[in-house]
Design an enzyme around this catalytic site. Structure first.
Site, PDB file in Angstrom:
ATOM      1  N   CYS A   1      41.992 -21.436  60.687  1.00  0.00           N
ATOM      2  CA  CYS A   1      41.842 -20.308  59.764  1.00  0.00           C
ATOM      3  C   CYS A   1      41.084 -19.178  60.446  1.00  0.00           C
ATOM      4  CB  CYS A   1      41.114 -20.746  58.489  1.00  0.00           C
ATOM      5  SG  CYS A   1      40.899 -19.419  57.293  1.00  0.00           S
TER       6      CYS A   1
ATOM      7  N   CYS B   1      38.934 -17.213  58.030  1.00  0.00           N
ATOM      8  CA  CYS B   1      37.664 -17.829  57.650  1.00  0.00           C
ATOM      9  C   CYS B   1      36.625 -17.714  58.761  1.00  0.00           C
ATOM     10  CB  CYS B   1      37.861 -19.307  57.315  1.00  0.00           C
ATOM     11  SG  CYS B   1      39.128 -19.650  56.082  1.00  0.00           S
ATOM     12  N   ASP B   2      37.046 -17.995  59.994  1.00  0.00           N
ATOM     13  CA  ASP B   2      36.092 -18.202  61.075  1.00  0.00           C
ATOM     14  C   ASP B   2      36.078 -17.096  62.127  1.00  0.00           C
ATOM     15  OD1 ASP B   2      35.604 -20.614  59.817  1.00  0.00           O
ATOM     16  OD2 ASP B   2      37.055 -21.700  61.051  1.00  0.00           O
TER      17      ASP B   2
END
Length: 619
Positions: free
Chosen positions: A295, A298-299
């Protein structure tokens, strides 16, 4: 074996009656309350003494129990239910009668501070779930089967048999919930928690959604899912943020078992979607969340990738979107396409090829990850299938964008699947099992778009209503729109500074609050690291907010946005979001990455509290 729970405030009366009990292997607790609302903040539960009451002695002391109104007893075959009545200025009185385990504890009161419902209901599972973890642990140590049996109950305020249960969320699940709720079916939605990805589906890990009708300026995936979810709740859908662990489609009505609930339903809509695939390279687990991620949204903002070269593997729209997103943080992005051509749309291909910070590598496969002397990920070993040669690529991170696999394991062997695991459906979205419908990416092998998933959710809901009417199973409910959002109570606080910081508050935000709490707090300190585009963070925050309320006097909570306070996140070694760090007296207790069960966080908090908060032997 019996589990007794003592209720009341008359300590002398309790001591006088204890001589009638045999000491054995069963734990009971004193419960002290100044009112009968049974809400978490109005009830103090402390551990009592290990006791047991035999069945014959229980019958013998039935009159005693009636008189002292002090004990109700749970056995493996049934529950002595507790009916409570009391006024604002009077002591509570109890009436004890036999009841099956599956029944609820009906609690009514004429006191001033009571549950606002006319006939508030406290389920057995809810009561024991809200006990502090140290008492749960004591229960488990003396009666695992007893605790397990007591926690499988129906949901409070719900019918014994549901019209329809929707398993999954995302565009398909939420749209199905909207249509089912507006049809007065009162749908119950199991959004999921950890299995099959983030509640809200794949759009929770998407930045800008530019092709969903009605948003000419575009909208982020998490924001779109928040709106769909709120709309479903407004029309009466009930959300349960749990994973469904088992489904029995061999019985009518169908039976579903989640982590804490057992539900019967006349129809099911499967909307479990799909999960991101992994490459399975040798060192994948070693560097997962420490350099390898599925992701980028997300990261990607994590400090370890800032101004560093990274790689994305994949050739579809997802991979290209992740590559473009990462250019905001990384110094350069290498897009590794395993075939000779990209599968992405022409518009997305053009954006990747023309971007000055993206290099596209065709016919390239990832062999493994490489590390430096400090054990940090430093590059990739790649193989060019056209040249049949290996080489090293210097990157600090690797992000997967290689497609998804359907989340159909829960119905495997009960519902017909194709070779890839996608659910097969016939006319009207129904599977080969009558009364079981499927929507979204769980069955869509071709289009896999947010708009088509939403459309299939609509179809499944309408087909479900028609099925229930045809089979004379429909139980219609009057719809009352709900205007309050459960997340309002848990919304993030604003960034604090020296002027508005207050040590007595439980929830905080920002690096100033973190520095002050780290040096001055005598409570457990929980630090939640998030990023604005992190879908799992949105799912965790309200759940964690409720957990914080359980320990409102025993812990401090602070949220750190890693895009605003990147130096703090870098110093803390945060490589992915969400990450939670727990401290006590400036000592790091534990670090938890990703989204875990609430019980896992609770155990960590309790572990930090127990050395200082010894529970007295007597309440």
């Amino acid at each position: 074996t019996y589990l007794g729970v003592e209720v009341g405030v008359n300590g002398k009366e309790r001591e006088r009656k204890k001589k009638n009990y045999n000491h054995d292997r069963v734990l009971y607790f004193s419960l002290h309350s100044t009112n009968l609302s049974m809400e978490r903040h109005n009830v103090l539960i402390r551990s009592g003494t290990v006791k047991t009451v035999s069945a014959s002695r229980l019958r013998r002391y039935r009159k005693l129990l009636w008189t002292t109104a002090a004990v109700f007893v749970l056995t493996t075959s049934g529950l002595l239910s507790m009916s409570v009545r009391g006024g604002a200025d009077t002591e509570p009185t109890l009436r004890i009668t036999p009841a099956p385990i599956s029944h609820h504890l009906s609690i009514t009161s004429h006191g001033q501070r009571v549950n606002p419902a006319n006939s508030p209901v406290l389920s057995l599972s809810s009561f024991f779930r809200d006990l502090p973890s140290r008492q749960k642990a004591a229960m488990r140590g003396r009666g695992d089967q007893l605790y397990a049996r007591s926690s499988a109950t129906t949901i409070e305020g719900r019918p014994e048999e549901e019209n329809v249960v929707i398993i999954g969320s995302g565009p398909a699940g939420y749209t199905a919930a909207i249509y089912a709720a507006r049809a007065n079916l009162k749908p119950l939605v199991f959004e999921g928690f950890r299995m099959g990805g983030t509640p809200g589906g794949q759009l929770m890990t998407t930045t800008e959604v530019e092709n969903y009708p009605g948003f000419p300026e575009g909208i982020t995936g998490p924001a779109l899912m928040d709106r769909m979810r709120a709309q479903a709740i407004r029309w009466g859908a009930e959300m349960v943020t749990e994973d469904v662990l088992h489904v029995d489609l061999s019985v009518r009505p169908f039976v579903l078992q989640s982590e804490e609930k057992t539900v019967k339903t006349n129809a099911i809509i499967l909307a479990t979607g799909a999960t991101a695939k992994r490459l399975g390279i040798p060192r994948e687990e070693e560097f997962w969340s420490r350099g390898i991620s599925a992701c980028a949204i997300c990261d990607g903002a994590s400090p370890i990738f800032k101004k560093q070269p990274v790689a994305v593997v994949g050739g579809g729209d997802t991979a290209v979107e992740e590559a473009i997103y990462l250019t905001k943080y990384a110094s350069h992005v290498h897009l590794l396409v395993r075939s000779e051509n990209m599968r992405a749309s022409k518009a997305m291909q053009d954006r990747a090829i023309e971007h000055p910070k993206i290099t596209v590598h065709y016919s390239t496969e990832v062999v493994d990850a490489l590390s430096d002397q400090e054990g940090q990920m430093s590059g990739l070993e790649i193989f060019n299938t056209a040249k049949e040669s290996k080489e090293e690529l210097k990157v600090r991170g690797l992000f997967y964008g290689i497609g998804h696999k359907p989340n159909s394991d829960i119905v495997r062997g009960q519902v017909e699947l194709d070779q890839a695991g996608y659910v097969k459906i016939g006319e009207s979205s129904m599977t080969n099992v009558e009364g079981v419908f499927a929507a979204g990416d769980l069955h869509d092998t071709e289009w896999r778009q947010a708009i088509t998933a939403a459309g299939s959710g609509c179809q499944a809901a309408i087909a479900t209503e028609r099925y229930l009417v045809e089979k004379n199973l429909l139980r219609e409910y009057k719809t009352e729109t709900v205007v309050t959002d459960e997340e309002v109570a848990h919304e993030a606080t604003i960034e604090e500074d020296a002027d508005d910081f207050d040590l007595t508050r439980t929830k905080h935000k920002g690096q100033y609050a973190l520095r002050k709490l780290y040096h001055e707090s005598d409570r457990v300190l929980a630090v939640l690291y998030t990023s604005p585009t992190c879908g799992p963070c949105r799912s965790l925050k309200p759940i964690f907010g409720k957990l914080v309320e359980e320990y409102v006097e025993s812990m401090h909570f602070v949220e750190i946005d890693i895009t605003q306070d990147a130096d703090i996140a870098e110093a803390a070694g945060v490589a992915s979001t969400p990450t939670v760090q727990f401290f006590k007296d400036k000592a790091l207790v534990e670090v938890v990455s990703g989204v875990k069960m609430k019980s896992a966080y609770r155990e960590i908090i309790q572990k930090a509290l127990d050395p200082l908060e010894k529970v007295p032997a007597e309440a």
